[in-house]
Design a protein around this motif. Structure first.
Motif, PDB file in Angstrom:
ATOM      1  N   THR A  48     -23.924  -5.671  -9.468  1.00  0.00           N
ATOM      2  CA  THR A  48     -24.445  -4.824  -8.405  1.00  0.00           C
ATOM      3  C   THR A  48     -23.590  -3.572  -8.294  1.00  0.00           C
ATOM      4  O   THR A  48     -22.372  -3.659  -8.127  1.00  0.00           O
ATOM      5  N   MET A  49     -24.207  -2.422  -8.391  1.00  0.00           N
ATOM      6  CA  MET A  49     -23.479  -1.156  -8.350  1.00  0.00           C
ATOM      7  C   MET A  49     -22.937  -0.875  -6.955  1.00  0.00           C
ATOM      8  O   MET A  49     -23.619  -1.103  -5.952  1.00  0.00           O
ATOM      9  N   VAL A  50     -21.715  -0.391  -6.906  1.00  0.00           N
ATOM     10  CA  VAL A  50     -21.086   0.063  -5.660  1.00  0.00           C
ATOM     11  C   VAL A  50     -20.817   1.558  -5.815  1.00  0.00           C
ATOM     12  O   VAL A  50     -19.996   1.960  -6.630  1.00  0.00           O
ATOM     13  N   GLY A  51     -21.538   2.380  -5.082  1.00  0.00           N
ATOM     14  CA  GLY A  51     -21.402   3.822  -5.215  1.00  0.00           C
ATOM     15  C   GLY A  51     -22.569   4.430  -5.974  1.00  0.00           C
ATOM     16  O   GLY A  51     -23.559   3.755  -6.271  1.00  0.00           O
ATOM     17  N   THR A  52     -22.439   5.708  -6.283  1.00  0.00           N
ATOM     18  CA  THR A  52     -23.529   6.430  -6.949  1.00  0.00           C
ATOM     19  C   THR A  52     -23.118   7.083  -8.262  1.00  0.00           C
ATOM     20  O   THR A  52     -23.942   7.711  -8.920  1.00  0.00           O
ATOM     21  N   SER A  53     -21.846   6.943  -8.635  1.00  0.00           N
ATOM     22  CA  SER A  53     -21.369   7.557  -9.880  1.00  0.00           C
ATOM     23  C   SER A  53     -20.410   6.597 -10.574  1.00  0.00           C
ATOM     24  O   SER A  53     -19.363   6.261 -10.024  1.00  0.00           O
ATOM     25  N   THR A 116     -27.723   4.150  -8.854  1.00  0.00           N
ATOM     26  CA  THR A 116     -28.172   3.919  -7.482  1.00  0.00           C
ATOM     27  C   THR A 116     -27.289   2.890  -6.790  1.00  0.00           C
ATOM     28  O   THR A 116     -27.101   1.785  -7.308  1.00  0.00           O
ATOM     29  N   ASP A 117     -26.747   3.259  -5.655  1.00  0.00           N
ATOM     30  CA  ASP A 117     -25.893   2.354  -4.898  1.00  0.00           C
ATOM     31  C   ASP A 117     -26.667   1.098  -4.507  1.00  0.00           C
ATOM     32  O   ASP A 117     -27.762   1.170  -3.968  1.00  0.00           O
ATOM     33  N   GLY A 118     -26.108  -0.082  -4.805  1.00  0.00           N
ATOM     34  CA  GLY A 118     -26.735  -1.339  -4.448  1.00  0.00           C
ATOM     35  C   GLY A 118     -27.732  -1.871  -5.464  1.00  0.00           C
ATOM     36  O   GLY A 118     -28.217  -2.998  -5.311  1.00  0.00           O
ATOM     37  N   SER A 178     -15.951   3.547  -9.645  1.00  0.00           N
ATOM     38  CA  SER A 178     -17.070   4.395  -9.243  1.00  0.00           C
ATOM     39  C   SER A 178     -16.659   5.255  -8.054  1.00  0.00           C
ATOM     40  O   SER A 178     -15.583   5.086  -7.482  1.00  0.00           O
ATOM     41  N   ALA A 181     -19.151   5.569  -2.793  1.00  0.00           N
ATOM     42  CA  ALA A 181     -19.391   4.211  -2.309  1.00  0.00           C
ATOM     43  C   ALA A 181     -20.079   4.192  -0.954  1.00  0.00           C
ATOM     44  O   ALA A 181     -20.026   5.168  -0.201  1.00  0.00           O
ATOM     45  N   SER A 182     -20.720   3.060  -0.629  1.00  0.00           N
ATOM     46  CA  SER A 182     -21.395   2.885   0.655  1.00  0.00           C
ATOM     47  C   SER A 182     -20.415   3.118   1.791  1.00  0.00           C
ATOM     48  O   SER A 182     -19.265   2.694   1.733  1.00  0.00           O
TER      49      SER A 182
END
Length: 219
Positions: A48-53, A116-118, A178, A181-182
Motif C-alpha cells: 500500500t503506497m504511503v504518499g504521492t511520490s 496515488t496515496d493509499g 516516499s 504522505a497522508s
C-alpha cells in the motif's frame, strides 16, 4: 480589511512554504527464508503506497550461491496487486553482494515516481542467476501476517505447495521512501515562525479595525 487579507495570505504562505518531508516505510516480516529469484522467476510484493511520490524501493536479499555471477537485477513497479498488473516503471541495478547467507538491503532509485496515496501496487524483482535470494517471512510455523497491506507473490505455484504462504501471510522484507504522505508535512521551525508572524499580523489588524470602529462611534 486589506491588511487582514494580506496578513492571512502571509500566514498561508508560511504553511505552503514548508517542504514535503520524506517518509521511509520499512516492513520486516520477521523471517529470513531466502527465495531464489531465478528459480522461481519474478518474485514480487504487493504493498500500500504511503504518499504521492515514490523515491526508492528496496528489498532485503541473501547471497545464496557465491559461485553464480553477480548479474544485474531488474525491478518492475506494477499498477495493482498481481504479477500480471500493468507495468508502470522498470529499472535495473547491480547490488554488491556479501558473503554466503549474508542478508543485506538494496534499494532501486525510482526518481520520485508519481503514485496515488493509499493505492495498492506491486514491486517485482527478477534476475538471470541464482546468486541472490529474496528474504521473506514469517517463520515456517507462524500464523500472523507480516504485512497486512499486501503479500509475497511468485510465478510458480509450487513455491506455496508446502508452506504457510498458502494462507496468504508471507511477505518480503522490503522498504520504500516516499514523500507527500497522508496528513501533510510538518512545517520546519522557520515555517512555524512565518506562520506565527502571519497570525500575529491578523490579530493586530483585527484589533486596529475594532479600535477604529469604537472611535467612530464615540465621535
Amino acid at each position: 480589511m486589506k491588511r487582514v487579507m494580506m496578513a492571512t495570505a502571509l500566514a498561508t504562505a508560511g504553511v505552503m512554504a514548508a517542504p514535503a518531508q520524506a517518509v521511509t516505510v520499512v516492513q520486516d516480516a520477521g523471517g529470513s527464508r531466502g527465495t531464489s529469484i531465478f528459480q522461481y522467476g519474478p518474485v514480487g510484493q504487493s504493498f500500500t503506497m504511503v504518499g504521492t511520490s515514490l523515491a526508492s524501493f528496496g528489498f532485503q536479499f541473501q547471497t545464496i550461491s557465491t559461485a553464480q555471477t553477480n548479474a544485474a537485477l531488474t525491478f518492475s513497479l506494477l499498477d495493482g496487486s498481481t504479477l500480471g498488473a500493468t507495468l508502470l516503471k522498470q529499472v535495473t541495478g547491480t547490488p554488491v553482494a556479501g558473503a554466503a547467507r549474508q542478508n543485506f538491503w538494496y534499494d532501486f532509485d525510482l526518481g520520485g515516481f508519481a503514485l496515488t496515496d493509499g493505492a495498492t501496487y506491486t514491486a517485482v524483482v527478477s534476475a538471470t542467476t541464482d546468486r541472490l535470494g529474496l528474504v521473506y517471512g514469517p517463520a515456517a510455523n507462524a500464523t500472523a501476517d507480516g504485512y497486512a497491506g499486501g503479500q509475497l507473490l511468485t510465478s510458480k505455484p509450487t513455491f506455496n505447495a508446502a508452506s504457510n504462504c498458502t494462507k496468504g501471510i508471507c511477505d518480503a522484507n522490503f522498504r520504500f521512501t516516499s514523500s507527500g504522505a497522508s496528513g501533510g508535512a510538518v512545517p520546519e521551525p522557520a515555517s512555524w515562525a512565518m506562520l506565527l508572524l502571519g497570525f500575529g499580523a491578523v490579530g493586530y489588524s483585527l484589533r486596529r479595525a475594532r479600535g477604529t470602529r469604537v472611535a467612530q462611534q464615540l465621535v
